[in-house]
Design a protein around this motif. Sequence first.
Motif, PDB file in Angstrom:
ATOM      1  N   ALA A 180       0.867  -1.186   0.000  1.00 38.20           N
ATOM      2  CA  ALA A 180       0.000   0.000   0.000  1.00 38.20           C
ATOM      3  C   ALA A 180       0.902   1.233   0.000  1.00 38.20           C
ATOM      4  O   ALA A 180       1.722   1.393   0.902  1.00 38.20           O
ATOM      5  N   ILE A 181       0.737   2.068  -1.023  1.00 40.07           N
ATOM      6  CA  ILE A 181       1.590   3.264  -1.098  1.00 40.07           C
ATOM      7  C   ILE A 181       0.723   4.503  -0.883  1.00 40.07           C
ATOM      8  O   ILE A 181      -0.288   4.711  -1.583  1.00 40.07           O
ATOM      9  N   ALA A 182       1.116   5.298   0.113  1.00 39.09           N
ATOM     10  CA  ALA A 182       0.325   6.479   0.491  1.00 39.09           C
ATOM     11  C   ALA A 182       0.319   7.515  -0.635  1.00 39.09           C
ATOM     12  O   ALA A 182       1.339   7.732  -1.298  1.00 39.09           O
ATOM     13  N   GLN A 183      -0.830   8.160  -0.842  1.00 37.40           N
ATOM     14  CA  GLN A 183      -0.981   9.214  -1.857  1.00 37.40           C
ATOM     15  C   GLN A 183      -1.211  10.558  -1.163  1.00 37.40           C
ATOM     16  O   GLN A 183      -1.623  10.601   0.004  1.00 37.40           O
ATOM     17  N   SER A 184      -0.998  11.622  -1.915  1.00 33.26           N
ATOM     18  CA  SER A 184      -1.094  12.956  -1.292  1.00 33.26           C
ATOM     19  C   SER A 184      -2.528  13.270  -0.851  1.00 33.26           C
ATOM     20  O   SER A 184      -2.748  14.070   0.055  1.00 33.26           O
ATOM     21  N   LEU A 213      -5.843  -6.635   3.760  1.00 34.57           N
ATOM     22  CA  LEU A 213      -4.641  -6.422   4.575  1.00 34.57           C
ATOM     23  C   LEU A 213      -3.464  -6.179   3.646  1.00 34.57           C
ATOM     24  O   LEU A 213      -3.270  -6.915   2.671  1.00 34.57           O
ATOM     25  N   ALA A 214      -2.682  -5.132   3.948  1.00 37.34           N
ATOM     26  CA  ALA A 214      -1.514  -4.821   3.107  1.00 37.34           C
ATOM     27  C   ALA A 214      -0.447  -4.141   3.967  1.00 37.34           C
ATOM     28  O   ALA A 214      -0.693  -3.774   5.120  1.00 37.34           O
ATOM     29  N   ARG A 215       0.719  -3.974   3.361  1.00 34.70           N
ATOM     30  CA  ARG A 215       1.882  -3.451   4.070  1.00 34.70           C
ATOM     31  C   ARG A 215       2.248  -2.087   3.465  1.00 34.70           C
ATOM     32  O   ARG A 215       2.432  -1.986   2.250  1.00 34.70           O
ATOM     33  N   ASP A 270      -4.272  -4.199  -8.909  1.00 31.98           N
ATOM     34  CA  ASP A 270      -3.275  -3.668  -9.811  1.00 31.98           C
ATOM     35  C   ASP A 270      -3.294  -2.142  -9.683  1.00 31.98           C
ATOM     36  O   ASP A 270      -3.943  -1.446 -10.445  1.00 31.98           O
ATOM     37  N   GLN A 271      -2.629  -1.642  -8.658  1.00 32.60           N
ATOM     38  CA  GLN A 271      -2.655  -0.219  -8.328  1.00 32.60           C
ATOM     39  C   GLN A 271      -4.094   0.253  -8.087  1.00 32.60           C
ATOM     40  O   GLN A 271      -4.537   1.268  -8.630  1.00 32.60           O
ATOM     41  N   ALA A 272      -4.771  -0.508  -7.270  1.00 33.30           N
ATOM     42  CA  ALA A 272      -6.170  -0.153  -6.936  1.00 33.30           C
ATOM     43  C   ALA A 272      -6.163   0.919  -5.848  1.00 33.30           C
ATOM     44  O   ALA A 272      -5.211   1.032  -5.081  1.00 33.30           O
ATOM     45  N   LYS A 273      -7.273   1.657  -5.810  1.00 36.18           N
ATOM     46  CA  LYS A 273      -7.361   2.722  -4.798  1.00 36.18           C
ATOM     47  C   LYS A 273      -7.925   2.142  -3.505  1.00 36.18           C
ATOM     48  O   LYS A 273      -8.938   1.415  -3.529  1.00 36.18           O
ATOM     49  N   GLY A 274      -7.265   2.439  -2.376  1.00 39.06           N
ATOM     50  CA  GLY A 274      -7.738   1.935  -1.087  1.00 39.06           C
ATOM     51  C   GLY A 274      -7.725   3.023  -0.036  1.00 39.06           C
ATOM     52  O   GLY A 274      -7.102   4.074  -0.203  1.00 39.06           O
ATOM     53  N   PHE A 275      -8.434   2.760   1.059  1.00 40.46           N
ATOM     54  CA  PHE A 275      -8.565   3.750   2.140  1.00 40.46           C
ATOM     55  C   PHE A 275      -8.269   3.061   3.466  1.00 40.46           C
ATOM     56  O   PHE A 275      -8.837   2.000   3.763  1.00 40.46           O
ATOM     57  N   LEU A 276      -7.394   3.698   4.251  1.00 41.42           N
ATOM     58  CA  LEU A 276      -6.959   3.103   5.520  1.00 41.42           C
ATOM     59  C   LEU A 276      -8.114   3.032   6.517  1.00 41.42           C
ATOM     60  O   LEU A 276      -8.880   3.977   6.666  1.00 41.42           O
ATOM     61  N   ILE A 277      -8.197   1.871   7.198  1.00 38.43           N
ATOM     62  CA  ILE A 277      -9.168   1.704   8.284  1.00 38.43           C
ATOM     63  C   ILE A 277      -8.367   1.592   9.570  1.00 38.43           C
ATOM     64  O   ILE A 277      -7.510   0.716   9.694  1.00 38.43           O
ATOM     65  N   GLY A 278      -8.652   2.414  10.534  1.00 40.39           N
ATOM     66  CA  GLY A 278      -7.906   2.379  11.796  1.00 40.39           C
ATOM     67  C   GLY A 278      -6.504   2.937  11.585  1.00 40.39           C
ATOM     68  O   GLY A 278      -6.242   3.675  10.629  1.00 40.39           O
ATOM     69  N   LYS A 279      -5.597   2.533  12.472  1.00 45.84           N
ATOM     70  CA  LYS A 279      -4.234   3.108  12.432  1.00 45.84           C
ATOM     71  C   LYS A 279      -3.310   2.270  11.555  1.00 45.84           C
ATOM     72  O   LYS A 279      -3.466   1.053  11.465  1.00 45.84           O
TER      73      LYS A 279
END
Length: 450
Positions: A180-184, A213-215, A270-279
């Motif tokens: 998981a790579i953070a975006q601006s 689940l991802a890193r 494949d470079q899908a958009k995701g949103f963090l849940i929790g910390k």
Amino acid sequence: MPTYQAPLEDYKFIIEDVLDTYSCYADIPQFSGVNSEFMDSILAEAGRFAEQEIQPLNQAGDLEGCRIENGEVFTPKGYKEVSKKYIDGGWTQLSESPQYGGQGLPYILNGAIGEMNLSACAAFAIYSTRDGSIAAIEKNASQEIKDKYLPKLVEGAWGGPMCMSEPHCGSDLGLLRTKAIAQSDGSFVISGTKMFITGGDSDLSENNIMLVLARTEGAPQGIKGISLFIVPKFLVNDDGSLGQRNNTHVGSIEHKMGLHGSATCVMNYDQAKGFLIGKENKGMTAMFAMVNRSRFLIAQQGTALAAVAYQNAAKYALERTQMRALTGAKNPEQAADPIIVHPDVRRLLLTQRAFVEGSRALNLYVAKLFDELEYSTNPTRKKQCQSLLDLLTPICKGFSTEMGWECVNHGLQVFGGHGYIRKMAWSNLCVTPVPRPFMKAPQAFRRWIC
Ligand SMILES: Cc1cc2nc3c(=O)[nH]c(=O)nc-3n(C[C@H](O)[C@H](O)[C@H](O)COP(=O)(O)OP(=O)(O)OC[C@H]3O[C@@H](n4cnc5c(N)ncnc54)[C@H](O)[C@@H]3O)c2cc1C
């Protein structure tokens, strides 16, 4: 015509006489309207739905299975129609929070209804559960995410698969590689492959809200470097409407030995958009709300399959005539006695029944603990419930599935060679009236078993 009979009297006996549920709910204001009559009517209707709508799906599920066409998953004939009726009937909303469109009823109802649905047709039933993903989002996500996703999950319009396993990691999730790579803009780009994902996609939902689940970049190795993300199949606009198709794809459907109606998917991100849940890096803690509900679902599945195997075996043992009873002919007018007179056949049936009734009671006890943990106004009781759930949820899963397997084997043994014939194999998921608990057994069963 084969049927499944919902064990309504057993549920009533366990809920009222064994667990004294309504007294336990006395300090829960939300359940003030919950009483015997109310619960009986809901369970009766759920039983009717399981018997008449869900159970007939077995044949198409087993023979036709799921298929994948142009990357889209299609469920067997009839699944879509029954799923719509299930959703329209409000069954996915029963014990969910009214804040998101739920009915706020006790989870113990799900304990009984889940078992009925799984007995009637396990492959279909596991699509209809969303309570794990709802619990994980409700307990860990920001209010914005809850408002965006929960109403449609509670309504049943969207699915919520759990995406943890990868080809090289199952039990040992610390090995997982999905990135998981953070975006601006605060979102993340998710890349990787998950496998064994139940309902990773299907034609039963207009959107699928995957909990993945991802890193993240630079995260610690092992289990402490895992985060939880929502990755929707279709991105959701601010007004709640469906937006752009996300880069999530079904690679294939597993060819399993059974449960063909349930799509177990390989999912590619494949470079899908995701949103963090929790910390960040606290994904396993966040996912645990879902894992515990999933463990409970699997426990119910063990009991449910044992129950339906027992129903069929008991019926067959009353009908099939082979040899004579050791104590003399019980059916002198026929050439042989029903096999239920033989002590070893009785041993098999009674073992099945003891397990089914015991594990059903354990499951409903655990469901009641979930209710008390969530809604009790007594802090000491809440603490007790948490400790009991920590201990009992994995036990419930392990015991019910191991014994469920054993009981299905016992059922096959009662059917003898006929247990291995295909027609019998799928029709034995479907039975005509079945012995009730021991003291309430129909006359014919009591005559042989006592
Ligand atoms: C039908 C089906 C549906 C599934 N649905 C989902 C889903 O929706 N989402 C999802 O994320 N996953 C899902 N899974 C995956 C499931 O969670 C994994 O199969 C499970 O976690 C085990 O992983 P594995 O199969 O890789 O086995 P492995 O982890 O490779 O284990 C192989 C064997 O070794 C044993 N073992 C491993 N470690 C130990 C140990 N420390 N001590 C003793 N024994 C050990 C295991 O018990 C097992 O018997 C599904 C699997 C199936 C079959």
